[in-house]
Enzyme design. Sequence first.
Site, PDB file in Angstrom:
ATOM      1  N   LYS A   8       9.661  -3.646  -2.824  1.00  0.00           N
ATOM      2  CA  LYS A   8      10.227  -3.678  -1.532  1.00  0.00           C
ATOM      3  C   LYS A   8       9.046  -4.577  -0.733  1.00  0.00           C
ATOM      4  O   LYS A   8       7.671  -4.689  -0.917  1.00  0.00           O
ATOM      5  CB  LYS A   8      10.411  -2.700  -1.011  1.00  0.00           C
ATOM      6  CG  LYS A   8       9.077  -1.447  -0.944  1.00  0.00           C
ATOM      7  CD  LYS A   8       8.382  -1.671   0.560  1.00  0.00           C
ATOM      8  CE  LYS A   8       7.174  -0.812   0.713  1.00  0.00           C
ATOM      9  NZ  LYS A   8       5.970  -1.556   1.410  1.00  0.00           N
ATOM     10  N   LEU A  97       4.046  -3.326  -2.049  1.00  0.00           N
ATOM     11  CA  LEU A  97       5.001  -3.621  -2.557  1.00  0.00           C
ATOM     12  C   LEU A  97       5.905  -2.639  -2.979  1.00  0.00           C
ATOM     13  O   LEU A  97       7.071  -2.592  -3.464  1.00  0.00           O
ATOM     14  CB  LEU A  97       4.989  -4.636  -3.553  1.00  0.00           C
ATOM     15  CG  LEU A  97       4.443  -6.187  -3.071  1.00  0.00           C
ATOM     16  CD1 LEU A  97       4.098  -6.955  -4.199  1.00  0.00           C
ATOM     17  CD2 LEU A  97       5.518  -6.715  -2.273  1.00  0.00           C
ATOM     18  N   SER A 101       6.205   3.844  -5.910  1.00  0.00           N
ATOM     19  CA  SER A 101       7.253   4.611  -5.303  1.00  0.00           C
ATOM     20  C   SER A 101       8.542   4.192  -5.894  1.00  0.00           C
ATOM     21  O   SER A 101       9.544   5.076  -6.363  1.00  0.00           O
ATOM     22  CB  SER A 101       7.475   4.326  -3.905  1.00  0.00           C
ATOM     23  OG  SER A 101       6.181   4.376  -3.131  1.00  0.00           O
ATOM     24  N   SER A 102       8.885   3.062  -6.257  1.00  0.00           N
ATOM     25  CA  SER A 102       9.875   2.431  -6.778  1.00  0.00           C
ATOM     26  C   SER A 102      10.169   2.993  -8.452  1.00  0.00           C
ATOM     27  O   SER A 102      11.075   3.513  -8.705  1.00  0.00           O
ATOM     28  CB  SER A 102       9.817   0.949  -7.068  1.00  0.00           C
ATOM     29  OG  SER A 102      11.190   0.643  -7.269  1.00  0.00           O
ATOM     30  N   ASP A 134       7.451   6.249   0.374  1.00  0.00           N
ATOM     31  CA  ASP A 134       8.465   5.163   0.364  1.00  0.00           C
ATOM     32  C   ASP A 134       9.521   5.548  -0.790  1.00  0.00           C
ATOM     33  O   ASP A 134      10.634   4.815  -1.002  1.00  0.00           O
ATOM     34  CB  ASP A 134       7.551   4.021  -0.062  1.00  0.00           C
ATOM     35  CG  ASP A 134       6.846   3.424   1.103  1.00  0.00           C
ATOM     36  OD1 ASP A 134       7.386   3.605   2.114  1.00  0.00           O
ATOM     37  OD2 ASP A 134       5.928   2.462   0.845  1.00  0.00           O
TER      38      ASP A 134
END
Length: 291
Positions: A8, A97, A101-102, A134
């Site tokens: 992100k 980025l 978290s992703s 996030d």
Amino acid sequence: MILKAYAKINLGLTVVAGREDGYHQLKTVMQQVSLADYLVFKPCDGEGWRFTCSNLDLSGGDNLVCRAADLLLAKVDRPLPGVEIKLYKNIPHAAGLGGGSSDAAAALIGLNRFWQLGLTRKELMELGARLGSDVPYCLLGGTVLARGRGEILEPLPPLPFFWVVLALPAGVTMATADVYRLFDRSLMGKPRLDPLVEAIREGSREGLANWLAGDFTNTLETAILPGTEALRKMKRRMRKDGLRPALSGSGPTLFLMTGDYSLARNAARIVANEGNEAYLCWTVNQQEECC
Ligand code: C5P
């Protein structure tokens, strides 16, 4: 099962206030981009999970993927069939980025499916908030206005397509907690994100381009720029070429957005030729099914 965990960027970020729990109250607009890690889930003997990562530095049990798996096991509190999780990293680590978290969000979604737990997106987002500020956003994806610690989410209309160039000075990392500690408190509540949110609501490419061309889109830039000569140098170099990069999250990644592929390609070349890391990707608005 293979899942993509998208990176992100923050199109704008304002620290609104401090909080008693040591976190900060934020207002930020987040956008998914196509640069992604991959998580592969395979059945294996025994019970519970095993984890490996293409980056050995990130393969310890404290990886957010392992913590996500443990959270799910604790929630259901019964033995679950063995699963091997392999994480293939592409997103630079500690770069603002949202890579970790992703990965955690993709682990929650993947294991919810693999173990057929039937948890809803909302339930996964509540669990995800315990792993990082996030993670709830990464479970939702797309274009989102986030408030609170970053976990109160208001989806915005999807952005029109843009090429996105991500630029990182080689070897620069800075802990998020340090960046928050160093930001200029006199700038609390600034920049105001209204023009950005309005441009997105109106689907105005020009409005968004004008916002990103502004000098000040992310409060945390005041914390990271003074201490990182390599980042200042990369930014100066880009501006010399007429480019107006903005900072993502707590940095040190700078990004550019453009509809012009040649411009994006050239910008990525200029950045890489100076010994920095450059990634050419694009905006995505994709949500994985949870079950
Ligand atoms: O939530 P996460 O673990 O990603 O946050 C990392 C660090 O960033 C926190 O320990 C905190 O110091 C800082 N932070 C903050 N306010 C936020 C999000 C993060 O101060 N809203």
